[in-house]
Design a protein around this motif. Structure first.
Motif, PDB file in Angstrom:
ATOM      1  N   GLN A 106       0.865  -1.188   0.047  1.00  0.00           N
ATOM      2  CA  GLN A 106       0.101  -0.143   0.032  1.00  0.00           C
ATOM      3  C   GLN A 106       0.599   1.073   0.076  1.00  0.00           C
ATOM      4  O   GLN A 106       1.775   1.144   0.874  1.00  0.00           O
ATOM      5  CB  GLN A 106      -0.958  -0.030   1.196  1.00  0.00           C
ATOM      6  CG  GLN A 106      -2.067  -0.765   1.165  1.00  0.00           C
ATOM      7  CD  GLN A 106      -2.844  -0.638   2.432  1.00  0.00           C
ATOM      8  OE1 GLN A 106      -3.848  -1.813   2.684  1.00  0.00           O
ATOM      9  NE2 GLN A 106      -2.918   0.488   3.145  1.00  0.00           N
ATOM     10  N   LEU A 107       0.497   2.076  -1.125  1.00  0.00           N
ATOM     11  CA  LEU A 107       1.103   3.532  -0.903  1.00  0.00           C
ATOM     12  C   LEU A 107       0.165   4.363  -0.700  1.00  0.00           C
ATOM     13  O   LEU A 107      -0.474   4.544  -1.499  1.00  0.00           O
ATOM     14  CB  LEU A 107       1.961   3.509  -2.117  1.00  0.00           C
ATOM     15  CG  LEU A 107       2.899   5.005  -2.123  1.00  0.00           C
ATOM     16  CD1 LEU A 107       3.899   5.212  -1.304  1.00  0.00           C
ATOM     17  CD2 LEU A 107       3.412   5.085  -3.620  1.00  0.00           C
ATOM     18  N   ASN A 108       0.317   5.184   0.466  1.00  0.00           N
ATOM     19  CA  ASN A 108      -0.675   6.259   0.696  1.00  0.00           C
ATOM     20  C   ASN A 108      -0.238   7.720   0.472  1.00  0.00           C
ATOM     21  O   ASN A 108       0.708   8.087   0.992  1.00  0.00           O
ATOM     22  CB  ASN A 108      -1.209   5.878   2.431  1.00  0.00           C
ATOM     23  CG  ASN A 108      -1.550   4.497   2.658  1.00  0.00           C
ATOM     24  OD1 ASN A 108      -2.620   4.215   1.607  1.00  0.00           O
ATOM     25  ND2 ASN A 108      -0.862   3.998   3.413  1.00  0.00           N
ATOM     26  N   ASN A 109      -1.110   8.402  -0.024  1.00  0.00           N
ATOM     27  CA  ASN A 109      -0.877   9.801  -0.400  1.00  0.00           C
ATOM     28  C   ASN A 109      -2.237  10.790   0.142  1.00  0.00           C
ATOM     29  O   ASN A 109      -3.093  10.957  -0.225  1.00  0.00           O
ATOM     30  CB  ASN A 109      -0.730  10.017  -1.972  1.00  0.00           C
ATOM     31  CG  ASN A 109      -0.750  11.627  -2.214  1.00  0.00           C
ATOM     32  OD1 ASN A 109      -0.620  12.347  -1.295  1.00  0.00           O
ATOM     33  ND2 ASN A 109      -1.136  11.914  -3.506  1.00  0.00           N
ATOM     34  N   PHE A 110      -2.045  10.643   1.691  1.00  0.00           N
ATOM     35  CA  PHE A 110      -3.421  11.076   2.408  1.00  0.00           C
ATOM     36  C   PHE A 110      -4.038  12.115   2.123  1.00  0.00           C
ATOM     37  O   PHE A 110      -5.131  12.430   2.248  1.00  0.00           O
ATOM     38  CB  PHE A 110      -3.018  11.112   3.845  1.00  0.00           C
ATOM     39  CG  PHE A 110      -2.614   9.474   4.294  1.00  0.00           C
ATOM     40  CD1 PHE A 110      -3.431   8.586   4.644  1.00  0.00           C
ATOM     41  CD2 PHE A 110      -1.440   9.256   4.761  1.00  0.00           C
ATOM     42  CE1 PHE A 110      -3.259   7.180   4.816  1.00  0.00           C
ATOM     43  CE2 PHE A 110      -0.968   8.140   5.288  1.00  0.00           C
ATOM     44  CZ  PHE A 110      -1.896   7.043   5.501  1.00  0.00           C
ATOM     45  N   LYS A 111      -3.342  13.256   1.665  1.00  0.00           N
ATOM     46  CA  LYS A 111      -3.834  14.485   1.345  1.00  0.00           C
ATOM     47  C   LYS A 111      -4.075  14.803  -0.287  1.00  0.00           C
ATOM     48  O   LYS A 111      -4.519  15.726  -0.595  1.00  0.00           O
ATOM     49  CB  LYS A 111      -2.747  15.623   1.750  1.00  0.00           C
ATOM     50  CG  LYS A 111      -2.720  15.585   3.212  1.00  0.00           C
ATOM     51  CD  LYS A 111      -2.010  16.707   3.782  1.00  0.00           C
ATOM     52  CE  LYS A 111      -1.962  16.842   5.336  1.00  0.00           C
ATOM     53  NZ  LYS A 111      -1.296  17.866   5.906  1.00  0.00           N
ATOM     54  N   GLY A 112      -3.778  13.800  -0.984  1.00  0.00           N
ATOM     55  CA  GLY A 112      -3.979  13.876  -2.463  1.00  0.00           C
ATOM     56  C   GLY A 112      -2.994  14.706  -3.048  1.00  0.00           C
ATOM     57  O   GLY A 112      -3.268  15.388  -4.207  1.00  0.00           O
ATOM     58  N   ASN A 113      -1.887  14.954  -2.436  1.00  0.00           N
ATOM     59  CA  ASN A 113      -0.997  15.840  -2.974  1.00  0.00           C
ATOM     60  C   ASN A 113      -0.608  15.726  -4.309  1.00  0.00           C
ATOM     61  O   ASN A 113      -0.020  14.567  -4.741  1.00  0.00           O
ATOM     62  CB  ASN A 113       0.222  16.049  -2.154  1.00  0.00           C
ATOM     63  CG  ASN A 113       1.328  16.980  -2.389  1.00  0.00           C
ATOM     64  OD1 ASN A 113       1.960  16.965  -3.299  1.00  0.00           O
ATOM     65  ND2 ASN A 113       1.402  18.343  -1.594  1.00  0.00           N
ATOM     66  N   ALA A 114      -0.500  16.788  -5.385  1.00  0.00           N
ATOM     67  CA  ALA A 114      -0.270  16.584  -6.687  1.00  0.00           C
ATOM     68  C   ALA A 114       1.215  16.153  -6.897  1.00  0.00           C
ATOM     69  O   ALA A 114       1.383  15.094  -7.599  1.00  0.00           O
ATOM     70  CB  ALA A 114      -0.387  17.762  -7.343  1.00  0.00           C
ATOM     71  N   ILE A 115       2.230  16.559  -6.148  1.00  0.00           N
ATOM     72  CA  ILE A 115       3.593  16.196  -6.381  1.00  0.00           C
ATOM     73  C   ILE A 115       3.758  14.895  -5.857  1.00  0.00           C
ATOM     74  O   ILE A 115       4.600  14.081  -6.277  1.00  0.00           O
ATOM     75  CB  ILE A 115       4.497  17.239  -5.569  1.00  0.00           C
ATOM     76  CG1 ILE A 115       4.343  18.778  -5.986  1.00  0.00           C
ATOM     77  CG2 ILE A 115       5.878  16.954  -5.569  1.00  0.00           C
ATOM     78  CD1 ILE A 115       5.139  19.711  -5.198  1.00  0.00           C
ATOM     79  N   ALA A 116       3.101  14.481  -4.786  1.00  0.00           N
ATOM     80  CA  ALA A 116       3.412  13.102  -4.228  1.00  0.00           C
ATOM     81  C   ALA A 116       2.574  12.107  -5.281  1.00  0.00           C
ATOM     82  O   ALA A 116       3.000  10.871  -5.454  1.00  0.00           O
ATOM     83  CB  ALA A 116       2.467  13.075  -3.008  1.00  0.00           C
ATOM     84  N   GLU A 117       1.472  12.595  -5.768  1.00  0.00           N
ATOM     85  CA  GLU A 117       0.717  11.611  -6.719  1.00  0.00           C
ATOM     86  C   GLU A 117       1.730  11.487  -7.974  1.00  0.00           C
ATOM     87  O   GLU A 117       1.843  10.232  -8.501  1.00  0.00           O
ATOM     88  CB  GLU A 117      -0.265  12.374  -7.259  1.00  0.00           C
ATOM     89  CG  GLU A 117      -1.056  11.431  -8.256  1.00  0.00           C
ATOM     90  CD  GLU A 117      -2.443  12.136  -9.049  1.00  0.00           C
ATOM     91  OE1 GLU A 117      -3.098  11.472  -9.682  1.00  0.00           O
ATOM     92  OE2 GLU A 117      -2.625  13.439  -8.737  1.00  0.00           O
ATOM     93  N   SER A 118       2.605  12.416  -8.449  1.00  0.00           N
ATOM     94  CA  SER A 118       3.086  12.318  -9.497  1.00  0.00           C
ATOM     95  C   SER A 118       4.561  11.392  -9.300  1.00  0.00           C
ATOM     96  O   SER A 118       5.183  10.560 -10.194  1.00  0.00           O
ATOM     97  CB  SER A 118       3.843  13.546 -10.077  1.00  0.00           C
ATOM     98  OG  SER A 118       4.615  13.988  -9.255  1.00  0.00           O
ATOM     99  N   ALA A 119       4.845  11.245  -7.895  1.00  0.00           N
ATOM    100  CA  ALA A 119       6.051  10.470  -7.577  1.00  0.00           C
ATOM    101  C   ALA A 119       5.767   8.922  -7.256  1.00  0.00           C
ATOM    102  O   ALA A 119       6.594   7.987  -7.292  1.00  0.00           O
ATOM    103  CB  ALA A 119       6.590  11.108  -6.237  1.00  0.00           C
ATOM    104  N   MET A 120       4.413   8.597  -7.083  1.00  0.00           N
ATOM    105  CA  MET A 120       3.892   7.191  -6.714  1.00  0.00           C
ATOM    106  C   MET A 120       4.309   6.069  -7.748  1.00  0.00           C
ATOM    107  O   MET A 120       5.094   5.065  -7.290  1.00  0.00           O
ATOM    108  CB  MET A 120       2.643   7.424  -6.543  1.00  0.00           C
ATOM    109  CG  MET A 120       1.961   8.090  -5.288  1.00  0.00           C
ATOM    110  SD  MET A 120       0.154   8.203  -5.137  1.00  0.00           S
ATOM    111  CE  MET A 120      -0.530   6.763  -4.781  1.00  0.00           C
ATOM    112  N   PRO A 121       4.148   6.441  -9.142  1.00  0.00           N
ATOM    113  CA  PRO A 121       4.703   5.427  -9.843  1.00  0.00           C
ATOM    114  C   PRO A 121       6.257   4.945  -9.866  1.00  0.00           C
ATOM    115  O   PRO A 121       6.548   3.835  -9.538  1.00  0.00           O
ATOM    116  CB  PRO A 121       4.132   5.599 -11.244  1.00  0.00           C
ATOM    117  CG  PRO A 121       3.072   6.557 -11.003  1.00  0.00           C
ATOM    118  CD  PRO A 121       3.447   7.275  -9.573  1.00  0.00           C
ATOM    119  N   GLY A 122       6.941   5.710  -9.562  1.00  0.00           N
ATOM    120  CA  GLY A 122       8.455   5.881  -9.491  1.00  0.00           C
ATOM    121  C   GLY A 122       8.948   5.176  -8.448  1.00  0.00           C
ATOM    122  O   GLY A 122       9.731   4.309  -8.390  1.00  0.00           O
ATOM    123  N   MET A 123       7.962   5.645  -7.105  1.00  0.00           N
ATOM    124  CA  MET A 123       8.513   4.687  -6.024  1.00  0.00           C
ATOM    125  C   MET A 123       8.249   3.253  -5.825  1.00  0.00           C
ATOM    126  O   MET A 123       9.072   2.535  -5.471  1.00  0.00           O
ATOM    127  CB  MET A 123       7.813   5.255  -4.815  1.00  0.00           C
ATOM    128  CG  MET A 123       8.028   4.777  -3.263  1.00  0.00           C
ATOM    129  SD  MET A 123       7.055   5.730  -1.965  1.00  0.00           S
ATOM    130  CE  MET A 123       8.184   6.845  -1.597  1.00  0.00           C
TER     131      MET A 123
END
Length: 246
Positions: A106-123
């Protein structure tokens, strides 16, 4: 786990949490039983940050690939896969759920931050590259294919996974004991009526007969048996809906 700067600007928090077996109750409030039933081994939790952006990564190591897939199917609901993630997944901007080999992630971006969202696939792809592929999982192949509703498949291994599908009685009434895997899926008839089928491959006929007898003797009182023989019984529930056990 991905190290600092796995993508430019992303850094780990100073601590990583590790949970083993029953320690999971300290991390999951009210859901640990399902993981333990499927065969939970350990969990790593690591938070990452990039300025105000935050991501929380949870990696569950399960007993076997079937156990990891079972948890994933219970958690993902209707799958919404991201093609950018290099494993089976269901993703949105707040969370990605992934399964590969014996790992549920599970990878959680609790606040729906756009910068975090863009990093999710790479992580996730960085992490997934360290996990080997498993042999194909054959378990779901015992389900009949004809009229099956795509995406409705589930795996069970005890009472907690069975409860959302159907209630036959108290406790582990199908005697799976966190050891035997069963499978379930929804089907649609030509008349557009839906039903659910559960199939459990017990190790031998003796065990199947023992479970069959136990089910008859301990069936939930709201289910009424209206016909039976040595290999089958038909039941009716309080809503006048019917089922059969073979």
């Amino acid at each position: 786990m991905p190290e600092n700067n796995f993508l430019q600007g992303w850094f780990k928090s100073d601590y990583q949490l590790t949970f083993y077996k029953n320690d999971l109750y300290g991390h999951i409030n009210g859901g640990a039983e399902l993981f333990l039933e499927f065969g939970f081994d350990s969990l790593l939790v690591q938070d990452y940050s990039n300025g105000e952006a935050r991501l929380s990564l949870e990696v569950y190591c399960m007993e076997c690939p079937e156990a990891a897939l079972g948890i994933y199917l219970m958690k993902c609901g209707r799958e919404t896969p991201s093609p950018a993630i290099e494993a089976r997944n269901s993703s949105n901007k707040y969370q990605s759920l992934i399964v590969k080999n014996n790992f549920y992630i599970q990878l959680n971006n609790f606040k729906g931050n756009a910068i975090a969202e863009s990093a999710m696939p790479g992580m996730l792809n960085h992490l997934l590259s360290t996990i080997p592929e498993s042999d194909p999982i054959e378990l779901l192949n015992i389900l009949p294919v004809e009229n099956k509703i795509p995406g409705s498949e589930k795996i069970i291994r005890g009472q907690y996974a069975l409860q959302p599908i159907y209630t036959f009685g108290e406790g582990d009434i199908l005697q799976l004991n966190g050891k035997i895997f069963g499978v379930a899926a929804d089907y649609r008839t030509d008349a557009n009526e839906e039903y659910t089928q559960i199939v459990i491959p017990y190790p031998d006929n003796k065990k199947a007969q023992t479970v069959f007898k136990n089910l008859i003797e301990n069936l939930d009182p709201y289910l009424k048996i209206i016909g039976k023989n040595n290999e089958k019984f038909i039941f009716e529930d309080y809503q006048k809906k019917y089922g059969q056990v073979i």
